[in-house]
Design a protein around this motif. Sequence first.
Motif, PDB file in Angstrom:
ATOM      1  N   SER A   1       4.247  -3.958   4.602  1.00 27.88           N
ATOM      2  CA  SER A   1       3.032  -3.357   3.116  1.00 27.88           C
ATOM      3  C   SER A   1       4.848  -3.899   2.760  1.00 27.88           C
ATOM      4  CB  SER A   1       2.006  -2.301   3.611  1.00 27.88           C
ATOM      5  OG  SER A   1       1.637  -2.278   4.169  1.00 27.88           O
ATOM      6  N   ALA A   2       5.599  -2.629   2.820  1.00 24.87           N
ATOM      7  CA  ALA A   2       7.027  -2.592   1.876  1.00 24.87           C
ATOM      8  C   ALA A   2       7.487  -4.147   1.451  1.00 24.87           C
ATOM      9  CB  ALA A   2       7.740  -1.641   2.676  1.00 24.87           C
ATOM     10  N   ALA A   3       7.467  -5.072   2.070  1.00 16.56           N
ATOM     11  CA  ALA A   3       7.886  -6.641   2.229  1.00 16.56           C
ATOM     12  C   ALA A   3       6.566  -7.418   1.100  1.00 16.56           C
ATOM     13  CB  ALA A   3       8.472  -6.878   3.430  1.00 16.56           C
ATOM     14  N   GLY A   4       5.533  -6.546   1.985  1.00 14.21           N
ATOM     15  CA  GLY A   4       4.517  -7.390   0.664  1.00 14.21           C
ATOM     16  C   GLY A   4       4.237  -8.179   1.891  1.00 14.21           C
ATOM     17  N   GLY A   5       3.741  -7.782   2.985  1.00  8.49           N
ATOM     18  CA  GLY A   5       2.969  -8.622   3.908  1.00  8.49           C
ATOM     19  C   GLY A   5       2.204  -8.349   4.806  1.00  8.49           C
ATOM     20  N   THR A   6       0.658  -8.846   6.190  1.00  8.50           N
ATOM     21  CA  THR A   6       0.392  -7.640   6.466  1.00  8.50           C
ATOM     22  C   THR A   6       0.477  -8.033   7.852  1.00  8.50           C
ATOM     23  OG1 THR A   6      -1.053 -10.121   6.679  1.00  8.50           O
ATOM     24  CG2 THR A   6      -1.334  -8.092   4.250  1.00  8.50           C
ATOM     25  N   ILE A   7      -0.085  -6.707   8.715  1.00  7.92           N
ATOM     26  CA  ILE A   7      -0.093  -7.417  10.436  1.00  7.92           C
ATOM     27  C   ILE A   7      -0.471  -8.948  10.384  1.00  7.92           C
ATOM     28  CG2 ILE A   7      -1.810  -6.520  12.245  1.00  7.92           C
ATOM     29  CD1 ILE A   7       0.444  -4.567  11.202  1.00  7.92           C
ATOM     30  N   GLU A   8      -1.518  -8.975   9.685  1.00  5.91           N
ATOM     31  CA  GLU A   8      -2.745 -10.274  10.031  1.00  5.91           C
ATOM     32  C   GLU A   8      -1.765 -11.384   9.927  1.00  5.91           C
ATOM     33  OE1 GLU A   8      -5.881  -6.995   9.374  1.00  5.91           O
ATOM     34  OE2 GLU A   8      -3.797  -7.923   8.508  1.00  5.91           O
ATOM     35  N   GLN A   9      -0.945 -11.673   8.709  1.00  4.93           N
ATOM     36  CA  GLN A   9      -0.080 -12.470   7.729  1.00  4.93           C
ATOM     37  C   GLN A   9       1.324 -12.729   9.891  1.00  4.93           C
ATOM     38  OE1 GLN A   9       1.339 -11.246   4.722  1.00  4.93           O
ATOM     39  NE2 GLN A   9       0.277 -12.931   3.889  1.00  4.93           N
ATOM     40  N   ALA A  10       1.387 -11.231  10.039  1.00  9.09           N
ATOM     41  CA  ALA A  10       2.669 -11.399  11.344  1.00  9.09           C
ATOM     42  C   ALA A  10       2.277 -11.762  12.477  1.00  9.09           C
ATOM     43  CB  ALA A  10       3.153 -10.244  10.821  1.00  9.09           C
ATOM     44  N   VAL A  11       1.127 -11.409  12.532  1.00 10.18           N
ATOM     45  CA  VAL A  11       0.277 -12.466  13.749  1.00 10.18           C
ATOM     46  C   VAL A  11       0.224 -13.317  13.692  1.00 10.18           C
ATOM     47  CG1 VAL A  11      -1.978 -12.250  15.179  1.00 10.18           C
ATOM     48  CG2 VAL A  11      -0.200 -10.258  14.620  1.00 10.18           C
ATOM     49  N   ALA A  12       0.055 -14.527  12.855  1.00  4.96           N
ATOM     50  CA  ALA A  12      -0.378 -15.575  12.728  1.00  4.96           C
ATOM     51  C   ALA A  12       1.283 -15.707  12.383  1.00  4.96           C
ATOM     52  CB  ALA A  12      -0.649 -16.019  10.826  1.00  4.96           C
ATOM     53  N   LEU A  13       1.761 -15.751  11.917  1.00  3.84           N
ATOM     54  CA  LEU A  13       3.624 -16.405  11.989  1.00  3.84           C
ATOM     55  C   LEU A  13       4.399 -16.463  12.787  1.00  3.84           C
ATOM     56  CD1 LEU A  13       6.079 -17.611  10.490  1.00  3.84           C
ATOM     57  CD2 LEU A  13       6.726 -15.048  10.374  1.00  3.84           C
TER      58      LEU A  13
END
Length: 394
Positions: free
Chosen positions: A79-91
């Motif tokens: 969240s601090a980097a402007g991302g989400t758990i879902e985005q990390a999983v997708a990447l």
Amino acid sequence: MKIRRVVYKSGKAAWQLDYGLVTQPDGSRKRRQVYFPTRDEAAGALAAEKGKRQRHGDSAVSLSEDLRVRYSAADAALSAAGGTIEQAVALFLKQTKGKVEPVTLGELFARCFAAKKRLGKSDRYLQQFSVSCLSFVRGRESQLCHSVTRAEVRAWVSGNGWAWKTQKGYLGDLRALFNWGISECGLPMNPATAGDGERIELAAKVEAEIELLTVREVRRLLIVASARPRVDRPRREDFRELLWYLVLGCFCGVRPAELKRMTVDAVCLEDGHAIVRGKTAKTRLRRVVDLAENAREWLRLVGVPSAICPGNFVRRWARLRAEAGLGKWPHDAMRHTFASMHYAHHQNESLLKAQMGHSDDEDVLFQHYRGLVSRRAAAAFWELRPGRLIADCK
């Protein structure tokens, strides 16, 4: 979530199910609304969604405390980097192509060990690799490899009271195990390597002083090993079969493990050299070791034995040392003695590296052997010859 009746301009009615704000794959949030021709269909979809959310809620409650803390920390960092758990999983799934094999630590070690054995790794390497890796794997055999964290590896390295050299070797073998897993099983990362802000610190490096034999101690060993059994002492053991082992170790610097694998046909007295073959050498690299003149004289004294390490070697070698009056036997005593005496006498680092099988970029010789013995002691060492010692004993 709610259901409401909607009437279009055409007069036709439908039933709207409002799911509320829903997080999209790109991280944005958008209201989701779905329309159904009947209230019963909308009510069915609402019940299914509530059941789904209830199941997810139960799943979250069943998570372990450690996993909840890790999830919360990961979510906060993203969240601090402007991302989400879902985005990390997708990447992650995109990078690994969804092919991460759910392999356990026990299975990973067994498969990696078998692969290295098929590649012809030496027994010595396989034994050390096994000791290092099993130190970490034992007790974690059923743990999935991709769940291993750097914190676990760090605790293992620092929590056993190992010295720096042991920590370095064990960590290197574990790193090799996970690298194999990345290559063969699609593991996403290697927890035995340093990550961003997650260094694996080792103990302070303390170099212990090496120990070697004195000229007097080598002299006593040579006298006992070369002496013929006396008639007035019928029970005295004949140690002459051990002389080649002693001479090749002290005057040629061949490693004890290499001597055990070495055969007598590798020694050529006429040409003045011994060949440490690739399958014999620790480094698997063939090298030619020069035989000093005094070494050739000692080897000729007893003739060619049946083996460099004859039968019942361990017991007889211990008896020889005891009869020579040597108590504690320093680690790698003969090899260290050879290196120290050779360097003091010849002052030729490149020649010594070639004799010992060290690579050009190693600083072992400079760090360990320089200045350990005087030139006078080294000269006396290389003048230890059969004729002079046997005459002195009469």
